[in-house]
Design an enzyme around this catalytic site. Structure first.
Site, PDB file in Angstrom:
ATOM      1  N   SER A  88       0.857  -1.191   0.000  1.00 29.67           N
ATOM      2  CA  SER A  88       0.000   0.000   0.000  1.00 29.67           C
ATOM      3  C   SER A  88       0.899   1.249   0.000  1.00 29.67           C
ATOM      4  CB  SER A  88      -0.946  -0.045   1.204  1.00 29.67           C
ATOM      5  OG  SER A  88      -1.993   0.874   1.061  1.00 29.67           O
ATOM      6  N   ASP A 353      -8.393  -4.977  -6.202  1.00 26.82           N
ATOM      7  CA  ASP A 353      -7.961  -3.880  -5.333  1.00 26.82           C
ATOM      8  C   ASP A 353      -8.186  -2.533  -6.016  1.00 26.82           C
ATOM      9  OD1 ASP A 353      -6.701  -2.218  -3.532  1.00 26.82           O
ATOM     10  OD2 ASP A 353      -4.679  -2.730  -4.211  1.00 26.82           O
ATOM     11  N   HIS A 378      -5.933  -6.295  -2.229  1.00 30.83           N
ATOM     12  CA  HIS A 378      -4.893  -5.386  -1.754  1.00 30.83           C
ATOM     13  C   HIS A 378      -3.780  -6.145  -1.032  1.00 30.83           C
ATOM     14  CE1 HIS A 378      -3.661  -1.281  -0.983  1.00 30.83           C
ATOM     15  NE2 HIS A 378      -3.603  -1.466   0.313  1.00 30.83           N
TER      16      HIS A 378
END
Length: 426
Positions: A88, A353, A378
């Site tokens: 991320s 994602d 994700h």
């Protein structure tokens, strides 16, 4: 491993895919917590004057000093190769670390890292809607119908009382006290229920309280007419998530949210990362997940202005759209956005994602390939493997290991493309 916008979890030192790679290559592992997050408290408090020392640039410099000092402290030889990992925002930092400090970092695995800073992230909920639609069109239709019913009920007192009961609201909807921002916050909270389920769908986060709640789970509930009307099924999903996270009621008051995010003490509930990440989005990235592109599905109540108002209400009138525009422009100039020029980096994204929209999903550079995994969520490639993992996720991990092996094998000139390369099937 590069820490991101939360506390460093010691579990990452014993499990996760990077540990498996480390075992394979005989590597030493370090996990660095991001300044201002978790227990990293560089200032007396989280006042706005102190948060000027919180930025991605400062975080990268911290990592550079860390690596340099470890090299000295452990008496590492000059040919020691550092590989950085992150997911991320941490994935963004991993790619940027290789780009900005190539003399210190030899390679980077950037998982689900957004590289393009964008204020109005409209496409986030487009991906969420598409992921639900791919499983069931009726699932998406039910959400739209439920929001229509919610809109109607909000306009009269009896309906407001029904909403309070169905959704277990912490505070009643009072025409004299409930503001437009409260209603926007309610809609956004309910939309975020679906966003979080889609974003983390089947990602093997073993410690998550909602890990077993998937796209299939919520869609099967939403199409089950035995539960009641669309709004009843909508509420069922919300209450299921409240129970999973041990929340007694649904808190939607905008003023309470702002009050908590204004708290500058390290002892506050938001001090683990909520206030800090809000500051970074208000000054560097934007990333505001608005309903603008999906008004018929998730309502039109939380456009970008709703989030800019939060920046102003939390940090002060200076933190308006103009400051954020300049900050986002600066971020994209500093790092190159989706035109990042770098070698020895692999960009990994999952199609489910929503963050893949702001990341590198295609690359013509064989020394910085992109691996786009159909059907995964994700940071799915980072978590411990499972026998239930999709074949394409298993293959992606093999490809990543192959790239790391190639980086460690070759002695590439960091400023040229004169070395042999391993080309994964992307």
């Amino acid at each position: 491993m590069i820490g991101a916008e939360s506390a460093a979890n010691a579990k990452w030192m014993v499990e996760g895919q990077w540990i498996e790679y480390a075992k394979e290559f005989g590597a030493m592992c370090f996990y660095v917590e991001h300044r201002f997050y978790g227990k990293s408290h560089p200032t007396q408090d989280l006042s706005t004057k102190n948060l000027i020392y919180l930025s991605s640039q400062q975080a990268l410099a911290d990592l550079a000093y860390f690596i340099d000092n470890v090299n000295i402290g452990y008496k590492f030889s000059n040919d020691t190769k550092w590989i950085v990992f992150g997911g991320s925002y941490g994935g963004s930092l991993a790619a940027w670390m290789r780009a900005k400090y190539p003399h210190l970092v030899y390679g980077a695995v950037s998982s689900s890292g957004p590289l393009l800073a964008e204020i109005d992230f409209q496409k986030y909920f487009v991906v969420v809607a598409n992921a639900l639609k791919d499983y069931s069109q009726k699932c998406v239709d039910t959400i739209a119908e439920a929001n229509k019913e919610l809109h109607i009920l909000l306009h009269h007192i009896v309906g407001q009382q029904q909403i309070e009961k169905k959704f277990k609201l912490c505070d009643p909807i009072d025409p004299g006290h409930t503001k437009k921002t409260d209603i926007s916050n309610l809609y956004e909270t309910l939309a975020d229920n679906f966003a979080s389920i889609v974003q983390y769908n089947k990602d093997n986060r073993q410690s998550s309280k909602t890990a077993n709640i998937t796209i299939e789970t919520v869609c099967d509930i939403l199409v089950d007419e035995k539960i009641g009307r669309p709004i009843d099924r909508f509420a069922y999903i919300s209450n299921m998530l409240l129970n999973a996270t041990k929340e007694k009621c649904l808190d939607y008051r905008y003023s309470k949210m702002i009050r908590e995010l204004r708290n500058v003490t390290w002892a506050s509930e938001q001090a683990e990362g909520g206030r800090q990440w809000m500051y970074q989005t208000c000054t560097e990235f934007g990333f505001f997940q608005t309903s603008t592109a999906q008004p018929n599905l998730f309502s039109d109540t939380f456009p970008v202005d709703f989030f800019i108002q939060q920046c102003i209400d939390i940090f002060g009138p200076r933190y308006d759209i103009n400051l954020l525009k300049s900050g986002v422009t600066r971020t994209n100039i500093l790092y190159g956005a989706l035109n990042l020029q770098v070698t020895n980096v692999v960009f990994v994204h999952g199609s489910v994602d929503p963050w893949h929209v702001l990341g590198m999903v295609n690359s013509s550079n064989p020394q910085a390939p992109a691996i786009y995994i159909n059907g995964t969520a994700h940071c799915a490639d980072m978590y411990p493997s499972s026998e239930n993992d999709m074949p394409q996720l298993k293959e992606a991990r093999i490809q990543i290991k192959g790239l790391i092996k190639q980086w460690l094998k070759n002695s590439c000139d960091i400023y040229t493309s004169s070395c042999d390369t391993y080309t994964p099937h992307v």
